[in-house]
Design an enzyme around this catalytic site. Structure first.
Site, PDB file in Angstrom:
ATOM      1  N   CYS A 173       0.830  -1.212  -0.054  1.00 38.02           N
ATOM      2  CA  CYS A 173      -0.098   0.096  -0.285  1.00 38.02           C
ATOM      3  C   CYS A 173       0.980   1.283  -0.076  1.00 38.02           C
ATOM      4  CB  CYS A 173      -1.005  -0.007   1.292  1.00 38.02           C
ATOM      5  SG  CYS A 173      -1.817  -1.350   1.200  1.00 38.02           S
TER       6      CYS A 173
ATOM      7  N   HIS B 235      -3.030   8.050   6.012  1.00 35.11           N
ATOM      8  CA  HIS B 235      -3.310   6.700   5.208  1.00 35.11           C
ATOM      9  C   HIS B 235      -4.543   6.246   5.705  1.00 35.11           C
ATOM     10  CE1 HIS B 235      -2.060   3.057   3.084  1.00 35.11           C
ATOM     11  NE2 HIS B 235      -2.358   2.357   4.139  1.00 35.11           N
TER      12      HIS B 235
ATOM     13  N   HIS C  79     -10.088   1.530  -0.378  1.00 34.90           N
ATOM     14  CA  HIS C  79      -8.651   1.806  -0.216  1.00 34.90           C
ATOM     15  C   HIS C  79      -8.118   1.047  -1.610  1.00 34.90           C
ATOM     16  CE1 HIS C  79      -4.435   0.665   0.863  1.00 34.90           C
ATOM     17  NE2 HIS C  79      -4.644   0.054   2.143  1.00 34.90           N
TER      18      HIS C  79
END
Lengths: 246, 392
Positions: B161, B287, B321
């Protein structure tokens, strides 16, 4: 763009047919769970450490693989597509492209820089640019670890198949003085007229390997030979393997 | 205050997400607090919310057909949005001085999934399936490079990620080293069944809409999309990449280090490199995955480095996400907020977690600061913080 090589290691799948390499840098329970690729990268790194000729400050680490964790990924896909449809959380955890980067940083307690590159047949070239950028950014040394696991035969036609292989290079900035004068060097450039020697052909089993030029570079370095290699089918980039200044 | 001399103007950007394609669509959704997340239908093996890109994607030109996947078609659409600025950069710097650095986690996995399903069902692979050219990550790089004509160094980074935030660091180092004069940076990721199943197996998928930093958060929602940005050595731009900080947790493959130690190291490294103090930062693009452990660690890190009043924005409640693409698209959101002087509501329904009481945006608001931090943290303990700034 010139860098000196303080350590080199390589591993070929045919050394351990059908099994994982020893990969002693990984804890045994991790080694048992991770792919051939992650073990191969750890094994190549171990060999480069054993080979290393000079002491360096803590290193940045660049991992690179064209296809990455193909084995675990395809096993997971089979699980996901089964009637039960559930995948192993442990295997999922170990299927990310940067698995080797994560596992080895944990095993070595290394909280410094690490990255993981995936650039097809340009993987070695891309990784060398990354290493050069890091050395110019102030790192004393950069460890490059790259390789790919043989893809399953049912997925690729015969003319695209290759053997599992991994290479590790410990790169440092070149220096006109001190012990680094005694290290072999590599140089990236785009000038074919500066060819510094023919390079032996790779084994047939690696001709289609996306990182074959890294293997050939490691062979030249281990044999203390010079030569010029094309780095990727794309683009004009060449790599010279050069002898030490001394 | 002496700001880093390594700042590079962001002269173009393109965004594709469940909110649509382009700045206009994203501005509309952010201004009005409209999420792009939708509940899965009753046939889905996992009951959750997903962020699906519904914007029509172009087919690749015939010369690139063998690289055609959903990811490469997204890459082509994103590139078209910045084509004029890239053309100007090509005229200015020359093709060999412009690099292309992209991040991705899944790349062509969705296509491999379809092919394997055929194989396991005793059927031949789909006619257009090409494992060698579609499965791996190279396709998005090859397509952007081919469409753009940029011939400088290129790379795809796949550090889970953090992937498409890490490419900013690569580009900045090669700009600093004078290897290139400009770079197309960003990332693309697509939804696939395996990722949904895998995260579900780890117990990280939310049944409801994700609630970053919420007291009652129960996991993440997956999404797809991407962003491209053009960094140049110099030029007119509203915002710049100022600095980057990176660290590795060396703790666990999927759980962040306790107390957010790795995140703290990345944020502090970015501030040091930017030559900025914590109180120079106007907001933090978190995040903010909405999982229990990640938000706890990131919240602890933010509160360790910044004041309790530093504004935090979490946008995964709009897009889901985006995995390997989230760092790039959230950098683009950060740049947009800096440029236009507003911050979106983070869409939290309940209360902020009292164990990580960050100062989360609770409504659309004006913003007048100069600098922002965008965080990205990935599996394997890969951490990166970007500092972006509004041009003077």
């Amino acid at each position: 763009m010139e860098m000196a090589i303080a350590g080199v290691g390589k591993w070929l799948g045919s050394e351990n047919p059908g099994t994982k390499p020893p990969a002693q840098l990984l804890p045994s329970r991790v080694r048992a769970r991770v792919s051939i690729l992650t073990c191969a990268l750890a094994e190549a790194l171990q060999r480069a450490v054993d080979f290393q000729k000079i002491t360096t400050e803590p290193s940045a680490t660049v991992f690179a693989s064209a296809f990455g964790e193909t084995g675990p990924l395809l096993s997971l896909l089979e699980q996901a597509l089964s009637p039960e449809g559930e995948v192993s959380p442990l295997m999922f955890m170990y299927s990310v492209h940067n698995n080797a980067s994560g596992c080895l940083s944990i095993a070595r307690g290394d909280q410094g820089f690490t990255t993981s590159i995936a650039a097809g047949e340009e993987t070695f070239l891309s990784a060398l640019f990354e290493c050069y950028g890091l050395l110019k950014d102030g790192w004393d040394s950069v460890t490059l670890i790259l390789g790919d696991e043989a893809p399953p035969h049912f997925f690729v036609p015969a003319e695209q198949r290759f053997e599992s292989m991994a290479v590790a290079l410990h790169l440092v900035n070149c220096s006109p003085s001190g012990p680094r004068r005694a290290l072999p060097r590599i140089r990236l450039h785009t000038r074919p007229e500066e060819n510094c020697g023919k390079v032996p052909a790779p084994p047939n089993s690696l001709v289609n390997h996306p990182c074959v030029s890294a293997y050939q570079t490691a062979c030249l370095l281990e044999a203390s030979q010079s030569g010029t290699l094309r780095l990727a089918a794309w683009g004009p980039w060449l790599i010279d393997v050069l002898p030490p200044l001394d | 205050m002496h700001v880093s001399q390594e700042a590079y103007p962001i002269t173009a950007s393109s965004i594709l997400s469940p909110l649509g394609c382009g700045v206009e669509s994203h501005r509309h959704h952010f201004r009005n607090g409209i999420t792009g997340l939708q509940p899965t239908d009753s046939g889905s093996p996992v009951s959750t919310f997903l962020g699906v890109v519904e914007t029509p994607l172009p087919d690749l030109p015939p010369s690139l057909t063998r690289h055609q996947t959903r990811a490469t078609r997204m890459a082509a659409l994103l590139f078209e949005e910045i084509r004029p600025q890239v053309k100007a950069a090509l005229d200015r710097w020359g093709p060999s001085r412009i690099g292309v650095f992209l991040g991705s986690c899944n790349a062509g996995t969705a296509g491999t999934e379809n092919a394997l399903q055929c194989h396991l069902g005793g059927k031949p692979f789909p006619a257009n399936f090409d494992f060698h050219n579609q499965h791996h990550f190279y396709g998005i790089l090859h397509v952007v490079r081919s469409l753009s004509g940029c011939t400088g160094p290129g790379s795809v980074i796949s550090t889970a990620c953090s992937s498409s935030a890490k490419v900013f660091a690569t580009a900045q180092r090669l700009l600093n080293a004078n290897v290139i004069d400009a770079a197309i940076v960003g990332g693309i990721d697509t939804l696939c069944f395996l990722t949904l199943n895998g995260f579900n197996g780890l117990g990280l998928i939310a049944k409801q809409m994700c609630q970053p930093f919420g007291q009652d958060r129960d996991g993440l929602n997956l999404g797809e999309g991407g962003a491209l940005m053009l960094l140049e050595r110099s030029g007119e731009a509203a915002t710049s990449l100022i600095a980057v900080g990176e660290s590795s947790d060396a703790h666990h493959m999927t759980s962040p280090s306790p107390g957010g130690a790795g995140a703290i190291a990345a944020i502090k490294a970015a501030l040091l490199r930017a030559n900025l103090r914590a109180d120079d930062i106007g907001f933090i693009q978190a995040h903010g995955t909405s999982t229990r452990s990640n938000d706890a660690a990131e919240g602890a890190a933010i509160l360790d480095v910044f004041s309790t009043q530093t504004t935090v924005v979490a946008t995964k409640s709009y897009t889901g996400h985006l995995l390997g693409a989230c760092g790039g698209i959230e950098a683009a959101f950060t740049s947009l907020s800096l440029e236009e002087g507003w911050l979106p509501d983070s869409l939290l329904k309940g209360e902020v977690d009292p164990k990580a009481p960050v100062h989360l945006t609770r409504h659309f608001q004006d913003f007048s600061g100069t600098y922002a931090v965008s965080n990205s943290f990935g599996f394997g303990g890969s951490n990166i913080s970007l500092v972006l700034g509004r041009s003077k």
